[in-house]
Design a protein around this motif. Structure first.
Motif, short mmCIF file in Angstrom:
data_model
loop_
_atom_site.label_atom_id
_atom_site.label_comp_id
_atom_site.label_asym_id
_atom_site.label_seq_id
_atom_site.Cartn_x
_atom_site.Cartn_y
_atom_site.Cartn_z
N ALA A 74 25.30 -69.79 158.09
CA ALA A 74 25.55 -69.40 156.69
C ALA A 74 24.50 -68.42 156.16
CB ALA A 74 25.61 -70.64 155.81
N ALA A 75 23.24 -68.69 156.46
CA ALA A 75 22.17 -67.83 155.93
C ALA A 75 22.21 -66.43 156.53
CB ALA A 75 20.82 -68.48 156.21
N SER A 76 22.84 -66.27 157.72
CA SER A 76 22.88 -64.96 158.36
C SER A 76 24.14 -64.18 158.03
CB SER A 76 22.76 -65.12 159.89
OG SER A 76 23.90 -65.81 160.41
N HIS A 77 25.04 -64.78 157.24
CA HIS A 77 26.24 -64.07 156.82
C HIS A 77 25.82 -62.79 156.10
CE1 HIS A 77 30.03 -63.06 154.97
NE2 HIS A 77 30.63 -64.12 155.50
N PRO A 78 26.39 -61.63 156.44
CA PRO A 78 25.92 -60.37 155.85
C PRO A 78 26.00 -60.31 154.33
CG PRO A 78 28.00 -60.08 157.04
CD PRO A 78 27.47 -61.42 157.41
N ILE A 79 26.90 -61.08 153.72
CA ILE A 79 27.01 -61.03 152.26
C ILE A 79 25.91 -61.81 151.56
CG2 ILE A 79 28.45 -63.05 151.81
CD1 ILE A 79 30.17 -61.20 150.01
N GLN A 80 25.24 -62.71 152.30
CA GLN A 80 24.21 -63.54 151.68
C GLN A 80 23.04 -62.70 151.16
OE1 GLN A 80 24.00 -66.65 150.89
NE2 GLN A 80 25.65 -67.68 152.00
N SER A 81 22.78 -61.57 151.79
CA SER A 81 21.67 -60.71 151.35
C SER A 81 22.07 -59.82 150.17
CB SER A 81 21.19 -59.84 152.51
OG SER A 81 22.22 -58.98 152.96
N HIS A 98 31.07 -55.56 148.61
CA HIS A 98 29.70 -55.48 149.10
C HIS A 98 29.57 -55.05 150.56
CE1 HIS A 98 28.35 -57.49 145.41
NE2 HIS A 98 29.41 -58.27 145.55
N LEU A 99 30.64 -55.21 151.37
CA LEU A 99 30.57 -54.77 152.76
C LEU A 99 31.97 -54.46 153.27
CD1 LEU A 99 30.16 -57.75 155.18
CD2 LEU A 99 30.13 -58.16 152.75
N SER A 100 32.04 -53.69 154.32
CA SER A 100 33.33 -53.26 154.87
C SER A 100 33.92 -54.37 155.74
CB SER A 100 33.14 -52.00 155.72
OG SER A 100 32.40 -52.31 156.89
N PRO A 101 35.25 -54.34 155.94
CA PRO A 101 35.87 -55.32 156.84
C PRO A 101 35.29 -55.29 158.24
CG PRO A 101 37.56 -54.22 155.52
CD PRO A 101 36.26 -53.51 155.26
N GLU A 102 34.94 -54.08 158.71
CA GLU A 102 34.37 -53.96 160.07
C GLU A 102 33.01 -54.66 160.14
OE1 GLU A 102 35.55 -51.44 158.27
OE2 GLU A 102 37.45 -51.20 159.34
#
Length: 352
Positions: A74-81, A98-102
């Motif tokens: 969970a903490a490494s999910h790209p949206i967490q930052s 906040h981020l692309s699907p890719e």
């Protein structure tokens, strides 16, 4: 326009009588309302991480099966930052904001949790925001491009659900507290543990206990870090779902040696605490003894028009000690300022 379908769902949610009823309505009706492939309600704990997932649909099944992986990554999910999930705002947001699907699909989280079933986009909304429990509404989209109407309906339902869950939590607290009090075979000393980890007496029996066990100017009893950790660990298991908790027993020393205390956590972060004690409940003029002797002395001088500083000089204590006692007085009398406290105090002295 929100449309008739939104109002039908909102009315059904408003009539719900339990958290499970609300979840059932969301997962059954929200996909058709906003065009999502699946709606999932996820509960989290500050101690155990993700701890509950609504029991519906393919995505929720994957999440339940992979719950250990979800918590590990969970903490490494790209949206967490990029989003503060503890306070994401009043409205919902999309992952694509906040981020692309890719970027999402290539993340370790998506690869290990969902594999080839990773969605193109997800909408998130915070349903329950509490120190001890949180719940999120997640809507998964197979195709990209969440419409403006879908966002509007999601946000409107999100705000409706929050209000209903607040009501359900308050009703549950009132119900279980009443059952505990009415079912007791002896008077109960009732305290509450505030968010500053201070134990505060709430009724006559609790004040009597505090006066006999605490220092004269100890308006509250601060728990030690070890005690706080112990309480948090025990109460983490008290939650039946993210808005409904039940009593748990915890052994604490509140001044009379280790005592078995019945504890009920609230979403506010406060904890109601009770334990049996000897004595009787006050009536009439005696009801003013919900305050300690020192607090009654302070209120007597406040009623005479003295300031906190003047009362402190008269009583030989610091102004800060006077203010701390007044904070406790406000809590016990259910008022917000010294004028209201003075009026209520004088009414109690007259037996009103």
């Amino acid at each position: 326009m929100l449309g008739t379908s939104y109002f039908d769902l909102a009315q059904a949610i408003y009539r719900a009588t339990s958290f499970d009823d609300v979840v059932d309505l969301l997962v059954a009706k929200l996909p058709g309302l906003i065009g999502t492939d699946e709606a999932v309600v996820m509960g989290t704990s500050p101690i155990s991480g993700v701890c509950s997932i609504s029991d519906h649909g393919r995505i929720s099944k994957i999440l339940r099966e992979q719950i250990d992986t979800v918590n590990r990554l969970a903490a490494s999910h790209p949206i967490q930052s990029r989003v503060n999930f503890d306070d994401p705002g009043d409205l919902g947001f999309a992952m694509s904001d906040h981020l692309s699907p890719e970027e999402y699909r290539n993340s370790a989280f998506a690869r290990e949790v969902f594999g080839e079933h990773a969605m193109a986009d997800v909408m998130f909304g915070l349903l329950v925001a509490s120190v001890r429990r949180k719940a999120y509404l997640n809507c998964y989209f197979l195709g990209a491009g969440i419409t403006v109407q879908a966002r509007e309906r999601f946000d409107a339902i999100l705000l409706t659900v929050r209000g209903v869950l607040d009501r359900l939590e308050a009703h549950n607290v009132e119900r279980v507290v009443r059952q505990r009090i009415f079912g007791a075979s002896a008077p109960l000393a009732i305290f509450f543990l505030n968010q500053s980890s201070e134990v505060c007496p709430l009724n006559h029996a609790a004040v009597t206990f505090a006066e006999s066990r605490w220092a004269p100017d100890e308006a509250v009893r601060s728990l030690t870090p070890d005690q706080i950790s112990q309480v948090d660990k025990v109460l983490d298991a008290a939650w039946i779902n993210p808005v409904t908790a039940d009593w748990r027993d915890v052994t604490l020393d509140l001044g009379a040696g280790p005592t078995l205390v019945h504890a009920l956590p609230k979403l506010s972060g406060e904890v109601i605490m009770m334990f049996p004690t000897s004595g009787h409940e006050p009536a009439g003029e005696e009801a003013v003894t919900i305050l300690t002797r020192r607090q009654r002395e302070i209120m007597d001088w406040i009623a005479e028009g003295k300031t906190s500083a003047e009362a402190a000089i008269i009583l030989g204590i610091s102004p800060r000690t006077v203010e701390k006692h007044l904070e406790a007085v406000f809590q016990r009398l259910g008022v917000e300022n010294r004028i209201a406290a003075m009026r209520r105090y004088l009414d109690l002295k007259r037996g009103l």
